[in-house]
Design an enzyme around this catalytic site. Sequence first.
Site: not given
Length: 253
Positions: A138, A151
């Site tokens: 990501s 995350y």
Amino acid sequence: MSEESPVALITGAGRGIGAAIAQSLSASGHRVVLTARSTEELEAVAASLPGEAICIAADLTDSGAVDRVFAAAEDAFGRIDVLVANAGAAMSAPVHKTTDADWARMLDLNLTAPFRCIRRAVPGMKERGYGRIVVIASAAAKRGEPLIAAYTASKHGVLGLVRSVAAELAQTGITVNAICPGYVDTPMTDGSIANVVAHTGRDAAAVRAYFANQQPTGRLITVAEVATAVQFCLDSPSVSGQGIEVDGGAVQS
Ligand code: NAP
């Protein structure tokens, strides 16, 4: 399609980015192994592919699941040439409200499962002197944003894993890379938008526009754009240890 066709195992292949990668790798001649928890979604993806595919339902955070998936894949196709560790989930909370369970859920799926997949894939790839490993990380693997500490930690962790394993395997014929997308138009992003709407009462279209504007291009990334970056990694024997941004130019590194 023959026994000579390369074999790609794609985790989280039931929808979103994983389903697009399955399409792209199937179209480029791979036999594909699709895994996720939902059998129904996997079978729908498999039915839409041009080439041979098998579906193996598994929760990759269960103990022994990764070994079971690889064993079933090798039973069917004999080997794994390409691993795309894509399965993942996101969550949002202020750090002081992030529970131990939230933290463990993010690390188990986004970091430990890719580690176990890589650990299981490498011996066969080394033996054959060829392998391609791509982790879908990501943009959060490279920069911190508010309200997604667990995350972000899991994605920074998985990029560290990729870099170290790439260095370790440099002379084996195996490359290891991460793709670092910005906000992609997938069910995960739909969920993030719904979450913001539920917590703030803001208009859904305005929240979607906010996510779109996190990319300098002013739009969400498409799943096909992420799949193209995966194909680039497969085609590029001298590209390894990279975290490749697919984020409309947001992070320049
Ligand atoms: P998605 O639409 O929610 O799809 C996630 C896939 O992972 C599904 O097939 C899901 O299937 C599977 N999965 C979830 N939990 C699992 C588990 N415990 N065991 C096995 N499979 C599991 O997500 P996406 O947007 O395509 O995201 C894919 C990857 O890209 C993730 O790693 C995500 O962090 C990363 N990413 C996404 C974005 C974005 O904006 N969407 C941005 C950057 C990075 P089941 O639920 O059936 O198991």
